[in-house]
Design an enzyme around this catalytic site. Structure first.
Site, PDB file in Angstrom:
ATOM      1  CE  LYS A 112     -18.075  26.954  84.813  1.00  0.00           C
ATOM      2  NZ  LYS A 112     -17.701  26.190  84.709  1.00  0.00           N
TER       3      LYS A 112
HETATM    4  C1  LIG Z   1     -15.847  26.177  83.898  1.00  0.00           C
HETATM    5  C2  LIG Z   1     -14.980  24.597  83.840  1.00  0.00           C
HETATM    6  C3  LIG Z   1     -13.589  24.718  83.633  1.00  0.00           C
HETATM    7  C4  LIG Z   1     -12.651  26.044  83.830  1.00  0.00           C
HETATM    8  O1  LIG Z   1     -12.958  26.940  85.307  1.00  0.00           O
HETATM    9  P1  LIG Z   1     -12.636  28.104  85.010  1.00  0.00           P
HETATM   10  O2  LIG Z   1     -12.328  28.420  86.487  1.00  0.00           O
HETATM   11  O3  LIG Z   1     -13.084  28.641  83.990  1.00  0.00           O
HETATM   12  O4  LIG Z   1     -11.025  28.220  84.712  1.00  0.00           O
HETATM   13  C5  LIG Z   1     -13.193  23.594  84.125  1.00  0.00           C
HETATM   14  N1  LIG Z   1     -14.270  22.456  83.961  1.00  0.00           N
HETATM   15  C6  LIG Z   1     -15.254  22.531  84.349  1.00  0.00           C
HETATM   16  C7  LIG Z   1     -15.808  20.994  83.847  1.00  0.00           C
HETATM   17  C8  LIG Z   1     -15.659  23.894  83.776  1.00  0.00           C
HETATM   18  O5  LIG Z   1     -16.920  23.533  83.616  1.00  0.00           O
END
Ligand SMILES: *Cc1c(COP(=O)(O)O)cnc(C)c1O
Length: 495
Positions: A112
């Site tokens: 993120k």
């Molecule tokens: C948010 C997240 C995901 C999923 O990503 P999306 O874009 O919501 O599909 C996968 N792994 C981790 C560690 C995340 O923080």
């Protein structure tokens, strides 16, 4: 050439990138999509010689056409700096037949950060460009990682406040500690008695509440979103797929024009949609492997064309993917419906009212880019274990879901195409589950103290993000019911 954005539920009204970033979600409840996916203007060979920041500029300038070069570069260089512990920003590691794009070298050690370290800069620039006088209130529901990354991005940013809701029992101990220790007077963290989908629905409701918006406006505030529904999060994620291909090419690991597969551990469908955008910008990508955990709504959707959220919600060891309503899928639905906003709107209304919808055969044929599968909890743990035994490389639980799905795909198809796996979190964020998987768990030691043993086992230094929270003071301890979310926001804003 200028690029505009429309809502997935109203194809008519076009807005500029900065307006779409400011709003987050369209007033009609739809998500903003660009009216076309622009093609890369420089070759992948040239991109292969550039820094991450330079590639970011080449990609983002095509989407954020109302930003000046100076504005955009300022955003990029403010985001991708020493907050990342690797100069490459998104380095590649080869292990057991696949390339892992490590997207966890930012300040909160999950992917993120890739988007949320730039979003505050994009948003403040957008506010300035659009002569916004109100303070921006970022409202976010998190399944664990978005919350901390958004808090870290917006803490102390003048003219903004941020409220984060997380499911009380739905995040890891370390994720929770990261959030509740967040500093900054403009930050507010609230646990809700409910799951992520309920938190996300509560947030969406507040966004769509006209009366609330008016009340806020009177008090000098307006909402925006840091969730992956914001186009200002999706586009920065396209960058690392372009960059990865270019770097593999530059290193001679693939030939010009050679196709690669991309595997993405998926929850809200933002990350994999970014890979889809990269493909349609001209990056030679063959298959997009969509990896789900036991909340396998997307696997069923790709198999049957029916999206059905009516099922038991499971808490897994990959909590950031514990999601039954993948918000960003709406953008794909809109695109495969031939940019038919009415059709998309009807389907989304069905999702709202009966919790499911079915796409047409014609739409289904446009999903050929995707392959879906899922991993059980046992399979996920086994993938962490096996990869560690084979190579010494330790991956986190989310990434392991992707590894499992990639193995299943290879078994099913025999496809030998070069494959990259999005490694979305540091194993240090999910220490307990990871240590259990590699048979090194110690029940007498807390999650946070387990990091020392993980550091030894993986032969990797403990990330700063973990060191920082080990002795940090808890600053947020509010818990509320789902139906009290709006009240909590008002309390924080003093209205
Ligand atoms: C948010 C997240 C995901 C999923 O990503 P999306 O874009 O919501 O599909 C996968 N792994 C981790 C560690 C995340 O923080």
């Amino acid at each position: 050439m200028d690029l505009f954005y429309v809502s997935t539920r109203n194809g008519q009204k076009q807005v500029k990138a900065s307006e779409a970033i400011l709003k987050g979600l369209s007033e009609d409840g739809g998500l903003f999509v660009p009216t076309r996916i622009p093609k890369l203007e420089v070759s992948l060979e040239e991109l292969g010689k550039m820094t991450y920041q330079e590639v970011a500029y080449e990609v983002m300038k095509l989407f954020f056409t109302d930003f000046t070069e100076e504005e955009l570069k300022h955003c990029i260089y403010s985001a991708y700096d020493s907050k990342f512990d690797q100069e490459e920003i998104a380095p590649l590691t080869y292990a057991d037949g696949a390339y892992y794009i490590e997207l966890f070298h930012g300040s909160t050690i999950a992917f993120k950060d890739m988007a949320l370290s730039i979003l505050p800069h994009l948003m403040i620039t957008s506010a300035r460009k659009n002569h916004v006088e109100n303070d921006i209130v970022i409202l976010t529901a998190t399944s664990g990682d978005t919350g901390k990354a958004a808090l870290a991005g917006f803490a102390g940013v003048e003219g903004t406040k941020i409220v984060v809701f997380y499911p009380k029992d739905g995040v890891s101990a370390i994720q929770e500690k990261q959030m509740v220790t967040q500093k900054g007077d403009n930050t507010c963290v609230i646990a809700i008695r409910g799951n992520f989908d309920e938190a996300q629905t509560g947030v969406k409701k507040m966004f769509n509440d006209r009366a609330l918006a008016e009340e806020l406006n009177q008090a000098g505030y307006q909402f925006s979103s840091a969730n992956s529904i914001n186009i200002g999060r999706l586009i920065p994620q396209v960058v690392y797929y372009v960059n990865t291909y270019a770097k593999l090419l530059n290193a001679g690991k693939i030939q010009a024009g050679e196709k690669i597969n991309v595997t993405v551990p998926t929850g809200n469908f933002g990350n994999i949609l970014a890979a889809y955008f990269a493909k349609h910008m001209g990056v030679p990508i063959a298959k997009l492997l969509c990896a789900s955990n036991e909340n396998k709504v997307l696997f069923d959707f790709f198999k049957t064309g029916v999206y059905d959220r009516n099922r038991e919600f499971k808490l897994t060891s990959s909590p950031s993917m514990d999601i039954l309503i993948s918000s960003n899928l709406e953008r794909l639905i809109y695109l495969v419906a031939g940019c038919d906003a009415e059709k998309n709107k009807a389907l989304m209304e069905e999702l709202q009212t009966v919790g499911k919808y079915e796409i047409t055969e014609e739409m289904k044929t446009r999903l050929d880019d995707f392959y879906g599968n899922f991993a059980t909890e046992e399979e996920t743990a086994k993938s962490i274990h096996d990869l560690y035994e084979k190579t010494g490389y330790v991956i986190d639980t989310h990434t392991a879901v992707a590894t499992t799905v990639y193995e299943k795909y290879k078994q099913e198809t025999g496809d030998k195409t070069t494959t990259v796996i999005a490694s979305t979190a540091s194993p240090f964020k999910f220490t307990r589950a990871v240590m259990r998987a590699i048979d090194r768990d110690d029940a007498s030691v807390s999650d946070l103290d387990l990091v020392d043993a993980l550091s030894d086992a993986a032969n990797v230094k403990i990330p700063n993000a973990i060191e920082e929270i080990r002795h940090a003071e808890v600053r947020h301890n509010k818990v509320c019911d789902v139906d009290k979310m709006q009240q909590s926001v008002k309390e924080f804003l003093g209205i």
